[in-house]
Design a protein around this motif. Structure first.
Motif, PDB file in Angstrom:
ATOM      1  N   SER A 142       0.843  -1.195   0.000  1.00 15.01           N
ATOM      2  CA  SER A 142       0.000   0.000   0.000  1.00 15.01           C
ATOM      3  C   SER A 142       0.884   1.253   0.000  1.00 15.01           C
ATOM      4  O   SER A 142       2.028   1.225   0.450  1.00 15.01           O
ATOM      5  CB  SER A 142      -0.941  -0.004   1.197  1.00 15.01           C
ATOM      6  OG  SER A 142      -0.225   0.071   2.411  1.00 15.01           O
ATOM      7  N   PRO A 143       0.362   2.367  -0.506  1.00 18.98           N
ATOM      8  CA  PRO A 143       1.165   3.586  -0.632  1.00 18.98           C
ATOM      9  C   PRO A 143       1.563   4.155   0.729  1.00 18.98           C
ATOM     10  O   PRO A 143       0.767   4.149   1.672  1.00 18.98           O
ATOM     11  CB  PRO A 143       0.230   4.539  -1.381  1.00 18.98           C
ATOM     12  CG  PRO A 143      -1.144   4.031  -1.104  1.00 18.98           C
ATOM     13  CD  PRO A 143      -1.006   2.548  -0.972  1.00 18.98           C
ATOM     14  N   LYS A 144       2.800   4.635   0.779  1.00 22.24           N
ATOM     15  CA  LYS A 144       3.315   5.208   2.016  1.00 22.24           C
ATOM     16  C   LYS A 144       3.902   6.598   1.827  1.00 22.24           C
ATOM     17  O   LYS A 144       4.065   7.336   2.785  1.00 22.24           O
ATOM     18  CB  LYS A 144       4.354   4.272   2.609  1.00 22.24           C
ATOM     19  CG  LYS A 144       3.722   2.932   2.955  1.00 22.24           C
ATOM     20  CD  LYS A 144       4.697   1.926   3.429  1.00 22.24           C
ATOM     21  CE  LYS A 144       4.058   0.579   3.618  1.00 22.24           C
ATOM     22  NZ  LYS A 144       3.215   0.081   2.558  1.00 22.24           N
ATOM     23  N   THR A 145       4.225   6.937   0.603  1.00 23.99           N
ATOM     24  CA  THR A 145       4.861   8.231   0.344  1.00 23.99           C
ATOM     25  C   THR A 145       4.047   9.003  -0.692  1.00 23.99           C
ATOM     26  O   THR A 145       3.189   8.443  -1.377  1.00 23.99           O
ATOM     27  CB  THR A 145       6.290   8.037  -0.218  1.00 23.99           C
ATOM     28  OG1 THR A 145       6.191   7.423  -1.520  1.00 23.99           O
ATOM     29  CG2 THR A 145       7.148   7.170   0.705  1.00 23.99           C
ATOM     30  N   ASP A 146       4.370  10.276  -0.824  1.00 27.58           N
ATOM     31  CA  ASP A 146       3.721  11.081  -1.865  1.00 27.58           C
ATOM     32  C   ASP A 146       4.024  10.518  -3.247  1.00 27.58           C
ATOM     33  O   ASP A 146       3.159  10.538  -4.133  1.00 27.58           O
ATOM     34  CB  ASP A 146       4.163  12.542  -1.782  1.00 27.58           C
ATOM     35  CG  ASP A 146       3.530  13.280  -0.604  1.00 27.58           C
ATOM     36  OD1 ASP A 146       2.508  12.797  -0.062  1.00 27.58           O
ATOM     37  OD2 ASP A 146       4.052  14.343  -0.235  1.00 27.58           O
ATOM     38  N   ASP A 147       5.231  10.000  -3.448  1.00 23.88           N
ATOM     39  CA  ASP A 147       5.566   9.389  -4.744  1.00 23.88           C
ATOM     40  C   ASP A 147       4.716   8.147  -5.014  1.00 23.88           C
ATOM     41  O   ASP A 147       4.285   7.922  -6.151  1.00 23.88           O
ATOM     42  CB  ASP A 147       7.056   9.013  -4.802  1.00 23.88           C
ATOM     43  CG  ASP A 147       7.956  10.214  -5.005  1.00 23.88           C
ATOM     44  OD1 ASP A 147       7.465  11.294  -5.382  1.00 23.88           O
ATOM     45  OD2 ASP A 147       9.176  10.067  -4.774  1.00 23.88           O
ATOM     46  N   ASP A 148       4.472   7.342  -3.969  1.00 18.74           N
ATOM     47  CA  ASP A 148       3.587   6.182  -4.126  1.00 18.74           C
ATOM     48  C   ASP A 148       2.203   6.637  -4.573  1.00 18.74           C
ATOM     49  O   ASP A 148       1.612   6.059  -5.486  1.00 18.74           O
ATOM     50  CB  ASP A 148       3.443   5.415  -2.813  1.00 18.74           C
ATOM     51  CG  ASP A 148       4.704   4.704  -2.362  1.00 18.74           C
ATOM     52  OD1 ASP A 148       5.643   4.539  -3.180  1.00 18.74           O
ATOM     53  OD2 ASP A 148       4.756   4.322  -1.167  1.00 18.74           O
ATOM     54  N   TRP A 149       1.684   7.668  -3.930  1.00 21.14           N
ATOM     55  CA  TRP A 149       0.356   8.180  -4.279  1.00 21.14           C
ATOM     56  C   TRP A 149       0.342   8.760  -5.685  1.00 21.14           C
ATOM     57  O   TRP A 149      -0.634   8.599  -6.419  1.00 21.14           O
ATOM     58  CB  TRP A 149      -0.126   9.214  -3.247  1.00 21.14           C
ATOM     59  CG  TRP A 149      -0.681   8.543  -2.035  1.00 21.14           C
ATOM     60  CD1 TRP A 149      -0.124   8.491  -0.790  1.00 21.14           C
ATOM     61  CD2 TRP A 149      -1.900   7.793  -1.959  1.00 21.14           C
ATOM     62  NE1 TRP A 149      -0.925   7.755   0.054  1.00 21.14           N
ATOM     63  CE2 TRP A 149      -2.021   7.320  -0.642  1.00 21.14           C
ATOM     64  CE3 TRP A 149      -2.897   7.476  -2.879  1.00 21.14           C
ATOM     65  CZ2 TRP A 149      -3.106   6.546  -0.219  1.00 21.14           C
ATOM     66  CZ3 TRP A 149      -3.967   6.715  -2.461  1.00 21.14           C
ATOM     67  CH2 TRP A 149      -4.070   6.259  -1.154  1.00 21.14           C
ATOM     68  N   GLU A 150       1.411   9.418  -6.066  1.00 25.76           N
ATOM     69  CA  GLU A 150       1.481   9.977  -7.427  1.00 25.76           C
ATOM     70  C   GLU A 150       1.445   8.852  -8.462  1.00 25.76           C
ATOM     71  O   GLU A 150       0.802   8.975  -9.509  1.00 25.76           O
ATOM     72  CB  GLU A 150       2.747  10.821  -7.598  1.00 25.76           C
ATOM     73  CG  GLU A 150       2.874  11.474  -8.943  1.00 25.76           C
ATOM     74  CD  GLU A 150       1.720  12.401  -9.312  1.00 25.76           C
ATOM     75  OE1 GLU A 150       1.441  12.544 -10.524  1.00 25.76           O
ATOM     76  OE2 GLU A 150       1.101  12.989  -8.406  1.00 25.76           O
ATOM     77  N   ASN A 151       2.107   7.752  -8.172  1.00 30.89           N
ATOM     78  CA  ASN A 151       2.091   6.599  -9.073  1.00 30.89           C
ATOM     79  C   ASN A 151       0.675   6.038  -9.211  1.00 30.89           C
ATOM     80  O   ASN A 151       0.230   5.710 -10.319  1.00 30.89           O
ATOM     81  CB  ASN A 151       3.056   5.531  -8.555  1.00 30.89           C
ATOM     82  CG  ASN A 151       3.255   4.413  -9.535  1.00 30.89           C
ATOM     83  OD1 ASN A 151       3.357   4.620 -10.736  1.00 30.89           O
ATOM     84  ND2 ASN A 151       3.309   3.195  -9.011  1.00 30.89           N
ATOM     85  N   ILE A 152      -0.043   5.942  -8.103  1.00 28.50           N
ATOM     86  CA  ILE A 152      -1.421   5.446  -8.143  1.00 28.50           C
ATOM     87  C   ILE A 152      -2.312   6.432  -8.891  1.00 28.50           C
ATOM     88  O   ILE A 152      -3.151   6.032  -9.711  1.00 28.50           O
ATOM     89  CB  ILE A 152      -1.939   5.188  -6.718  1.00 28.50           C
ATOM     90  CG1 ILE A 152      -1.146   4.055  -6.075  1.00 28.50           C
ATOM     91  CG2 ILE A 152      -3.438   4.857  -6.740  1.00 28.50           C
ATOM     92  CD1 ILE A 152      -1.337   3.935  -4.585  1.00 28.50           C
ATOM     93  N   THR A 153      -2.133   7.712  -8.643  1.00 25.45           N
ATOM     94  CA  THR A 153      -2.913   8.733  -9.349  1.00 25.45           C
ATOM     95  C   THR A 153      -2.679   8.624 -10.852  1.00 25.45           C
ATOM     96  O   THR A 153      -3.628   8.658 -11.647  1.00 25.45           O
ATOM     97  CB  THR A 153      -2.549  10.145  -8.848  1.00 25.45           C
ATOM     98  OG1 THR A 153      -2.822  10.214  -7.445  1.00 25.45           O
ATOM     99  CG2 THR A 153      -3.348  11.213  -9.560  1.00 25.45           C
ATOM    100  N   SER A 154      -1.431   8.463 -11.249  1.00 25.50           N
ATOM    101  CA  SER A 154      -1.113   8.344 -12.675  1.00 25.50           C
ATOM    102  C   SER A 154      -1.713   7.075 -13.285  1.00 25.50           C
ATOM    103  O   SER A 154      -2.261   7.112 -14.392  1.00 25.50           O
ATOM    104  CB  SER A 154       0.405   8.325 -12.889  1.00 25.50           C
ATOM    105  OG  SER A 154       0.950   9.569 -12.542  1.00 25.50           O
ATOM    106  N   GLY A 155      -1.618   5.972 -12.580  1.00 26.30           N
ATOM    107  CA  GLY A 155      -2.199   4.725 -13.087  1.00 26.30           C
ATOM    108  C   GLY A 155      -3.707   4.820 -13.239  1.00 26.30           C
ATOM    109  O   GLY A 155      -4.275   4.399 -14.254  1.00 26.30           O
ATOM    110  N   ALA A 156      -4.363   5.409 -12.237  1.00 23.94           N
ATOM    111  CA  ALA A 156      -5.819   5.546 -12.295  1.00 23.94           C
ATOM    112  C   ALA A 156      -6.232   6.510 -13.406  1.00 23.94           C
ATOM    113  O   ALA A 156      -7.203   6.254 -14.129  1.00 23.94           O
ATOM    114  CB  ALA A 156      -6.356   6.012 -10.942  1.00 23.94           C
TER     115      ALA A 156
END
Length: 124
Positions: A42-56
């Motif tokens: 699961s996402p833990k950093t802002d970069d992780d969240w950015e990756n999920i945002t981009s994928g979605a």
């Protein structure tokens, strides 16, 4: 007719556009077990969240390419695509505000959406 044009066949589109984008969303509920133990994906950093945002976002926008008339396999096609688009948009909205529950719920639901379409079109 609008100037829409497909550039790759459906298998290539699935392999190189849809599946990688969906994998980003699916991964939020995953874990990896290695020699040092179990690791939550699961996402833990802002970069992780950015990756999920981009994928979605990629998955949501790619649904428009699925609706190019040359890709529609039958009259039910866009019904399946709309379900995918709605789920991808929900994941995008959740990722934008770092809402893991929303993205995880979409991750769980996404598998069923994809499986239903694949069953209908004999892609299993």
């Amino acid at each position: 007719m609008p100037p829409f044009q497909t550039h790759v066949d459906m298998k290539t589109f699935m392999d190189h556009v849809l599946t990688p984008a969906a994998n980003v969303i699916w991964r939020v509920n995953g874990s990896v077990i290695d020699a040092s133990g179990e690791h939550d994906l699961s996402p833990k950093t802002d970069d992780d969240w950015e990756n999920i945002t981009s994928g979605a976002a990629t998955l949501a926008e790619a649904t428009n390419a699925l609706m190019i008339p040359q890709r529609a396999l039958d009259p039910e096609w866009n019904t399946y695509v709309k379900k995918l688009a709605d789920a991808a948009d929900k994941a995008y909205q959740g990722a934008e505000v770092h809402d893991l529950k929303t993205v995880a719920d979409v991750s769980d639901h996404l598998d069923g959406i994809c499986a239903a379409c694949h069953r209908h079109y004999g892609l299993e």
